[in-house]
Scaffold this motif. Structure first.
Motif, PDB file in Angstrom:
ATOM      1  N   SER A 211       0.815  -1.216   0.000  1.00 25.20           N
ATOM      2  CA  SER A 211       0.000   0.000   0.000  1.00 25.20           C
ATOM      3  C   SER A 211       0.851   1.270   0.000  1.00 25.20           C
ATOM      4  O   SER A 211       0.373   2.345  -0.379  1.00 25.20           O
ATOM      5  N   LEU A 212       2.111   1.169   0.407  1.00 25.75           N
ATOM      6  CA  LEU A 212       3.008   2.330   0.408  1.00 25.75           C
ATOM      7  C   LEU A 212       3.721   2.512  -0.930  1.00 25.75           C
ATOM      8  O   LEU A 212       4.267   3.586  -1.196  1.00 25.75           O
ATOM      9  N   GLN A 213       3.727   1.476  -1.747  1.00 28.67           N
ATOM     10  CA  GLN A 213       4.480   1.527  -3.002  1.00 28.67           C
ATOM     11  C   GLN A 213       3.928   2.567  -3.969  1.00 28.67           C
ATOM     12  O   GLN A 213       4.641   3.006  -4.863  1.00 28.67           O
ATOM     13  N   HIS A 214       2.672   2.950  -3.780  1.00 25.30           N
ATOM     14  CA  HIS A 214       2.032   3.893  -4.694  1.00 25.30           C
ATOM     15  C   HIS A 214       2.153   5.337  -4.217  1.00 25.30           C
ATOM     16  O   HIS A 214       1.622   6.243  -4.854  1.00 25.30           O
ATOM     17  N   ILE A 215       2.842   5.533  -3.080  1.00 20.75           N
ATOM     18  CA  ILE A 215       3.001   6.887  -2.533  1.00 20.75           C
ATOM     19  C   ILE A 215       4.439   7.338  -2.769  1.00 20.75           C
ATOM     20  O   ILE A 215       5.389   6.671  -2.333  1.00 20.75           O
ATOM     21  N   PRO A 216       4.648   8.451  -3.453  1.00 21.06           N
ATOM     22  CA  PRO A 216       6.021   8.911  -3.671  1.00 21.06           C
ATOM     23  C   PRO A 216       6.669   9.367  -2.369  1.00 21.06           C
ATOM     24  O   PRO A 216       6.063  10.067  -1.564  1.00 21.06           O
ATOM     25  N   LEU A 217       7.897   8.915  -2.142  1.00 22.80           N
ATOM     26  CA  LEU A 217       8.657   9.338  -0.966  1.00 22.80           C
ATOM     27  C   LEU A 217       9.865  10.118  -1.467  1.00 22.80           C
ATOM     28  O   LEU A 217      10.875   9.550  -1.853  1.00 22.80           O
ATOM     29  N   ARG A 218       9.742  11.419  -1.464  1.00 25.60           N
ATOM     30  CA  ARG A 218      10.817  12.259  -1.993  1.00 25.60           C
ATOM     31  C   ARG A 218      11.616  12.861  -0.842  1.00 25.60           C
ATOM     32  O   ARG A 218      12.591  12.282  -0.387  1.00 25.60           O
ATOM     33  N   ASP A 219      11.196  14.009  -0.365  1.00 24.51           N
ATOM     34  CA  ASP A 219      11.895  14.666   0.734  1.00 24.51           C
ATOM     35  C   ASP A 219      11.288  14.202   2.055  1.00 24.51           C
ATOM     36  O   ASP A 219      10.154  14.537   2.385  1.00 24.51           O
ATOM     37  N   VAL A 220      12.056  13.422   2.812  1.00 23.16           N
ATOM     38  CA  VAL A 220      11.581  12.934   4.103  1.00 23.16           C
ATOM     39  C   VAL A 220      11.624  14.082   5.114  1.00 23.16           C
ATOM     40  O   VAL A 220      12.652  14.725   5.307  1.00 23.16           O
ATOM     41  N   LYS A 221      10.494  14.323   5.759  1.00 22.15           N
ATOM     42  CA  LYS A 221      10.405  15.404   6.739  1.00 22.15           C
ATOM     43  C   LYS A 221      10.568  14.845   8.153  1.00 22.15           C
ATOM     44  O   LYS A 221      10.016  13.793   8.478  1.00 22.15           O
ATOM     45  N   PHE A 222      11.326  15.579   8.967  1.00 16.53           N
ATOM     46  CA  PHE A 222      11.539  15.188  10.356  1.00 16.53           C
ATOM     47  C   PHE A 222      10.520  15.889  11.253  1.00 16.53           C
ATOM     48  O   PHE A 222      10.260  17.084  11.081  1.00 16.53           O
ATOM     49  N   PRO A 223       9.955  15.190  12.250  1.00 19.57           N
ATOM     50  CA  PRO A 223       9.055  15.847  13.210  1.00 19.57           C
ATOM     51  C   PRO A 223       9.789  16.953  13.966  1.00 19.57           C
ATOM     52  O   PRO A 223      11.004  16.860  14.197  1.00 19.57           O
ATOM     53  N   PHE A 224       9.051  17.963  14.392  1.00 16.29           N
ATOM     54  CA  PHE A 224       9.685  19.088  15.091  1.00 16.29           C
ATOM     55  C   PHE A 224      10.357  18.628  16.378  1.00 16.29           C
ATOM     56  O   PHE A 224      11.350  19.225  16.821  1.00 16.29           O
ATOM     57  N   SER A 225       9.845  17.557  16.989  1.00 15.21           N
ATOM     58  CA  SER A 225      10.416  17.065  18.250  1.00 15.21           C
ATOM     59  C   SER A 225      11.844  16.564  18.079  1.00 15.21           C
ATOM     60  O   SER A 225      12.594  16.466  19.057  1.00 15.21           O
ATOM     61  N   TRP A 226      12.246  16.257  16.855  1.00 19.14           N
ATOM     62  CA  TRP A 226      13.610  15.790  16.615  1.00 19.14           C
ATOM     63  C   TRP A 226      14.640  16.912  16.747  1.00 19.14           C
ATOM     64  O   TRP A 226      15.834  16.652  16.818  1.00 19.14           O
TER      65      TRP A 226
END
Length: 239
Positions: A211-226
């Motif tokens: 189900s994730l294969q159809h979602i583009p993963l380009r720029d990975v965003k980090f949560p603000f808590s990081w």
């Protein structure tokens, strides 16, 4: 004992459940944070058990939220039929067996179809590097899909699997392997800034989970808590 307390009416029948083991560098927990934040998961339940060391804090994904987060929570993306458990504290060793037994009962009752356990191992325990850093254990034997994206199978020694630094991943696998397909995904890492390791594990999840294969993963965003993972800069007075 029911450990999963749902905050909304949701049918988990047929879902894939991802569970992070407390492992080297907390890579599984970091990966789950990235998945929740980048794939639009929503908190759907709280998991309470005496085995989980209690903790409480601010919402790690929304700086403006007044909600709190607890030691163990369930997040869900209904359209993807994916659920993830985020475990933010350690487990009490003497109560782990009881916790896994109770969690297994809930998983059966909710008719979850697949379980993926995320784990990490000590890099220095990987004595043969020609197979790469990603390994797996599958309750159904060899997994061609995982091998096609670069995972190698962990072979048992004397009938037992071992992941040094992998926390409770093997024990959880042994509990769950008879109720549905259960897979452990392992990356061997060194301790330090493990954010790049989490990104790489997230990337293979997007390749492996249908189900994730159809979602583009380009720029990975980090949560603000990081932003506070490593604290502030060293005090200038040291120099």
């Amino acid at each position: 004992m029911t450990v999963l307390r749902l905050l909304q009416d949701i049918d988990l029948n047929g879902f894939t459940l991802i569970i992070p083991s407390v492992s080297v560098g907390n890579v599984p927990q970091l990966t789950v944070d990235l998945l929740i934040y980048n794939a639009d998961f929503r908190k759907a339940g709280i998991i309470y058990h005496p085995a989980i060391m209690p903790s409480v804090g601010a919402d790690p994904f929304d700086e403006s939220s007044t909600d709190i987060c607890t030691a163990c929570e369930l997040y869900v993306n209904k359209s993807l039929k994916l659920a993830v458990i985020q475990l933010r504290s350690a487990l009490e060793f003497k109560l782990v067996t009881k916790f896994f037994t109770d969690l297994k009962e809930d998983i059966v009752n909710h008719k979850i179809a697949n379980i993926i356990v995320l784990s990490a191992g000590f890099d220095y325990e990987l004595h043969s590097i020609e197979k790469g850093k990603f390994f797996y254990v599958d309750s159904q034997g060899h997994n061609k899909n995982l091998e096609q994206i670069g995972f190698a199978a962990i072979e048992p020694m004397y009938g037992k699997y071992t992941i040094h630094g992998g926390g409770f991943s093997i024990k959880l696998f042994e509990f769950m392997k008879d109720i549905c397909q259960c897979v452990i995904l392992v990356k061997y890492v060194s301790e330090g800034d493990n954010r790049p390791d989490a990104v790489s594990v997230l990337q293979v999840l997007y390749k492996y989970i249908e189900s994730l294969q159809h979602i583009p993963l380009r720029d990975v965003k980090f949560p603000f808590s990081w932003e506070h993972v490593f604290g502030g800069p060293p005090p200038t007075g040291l120099y």
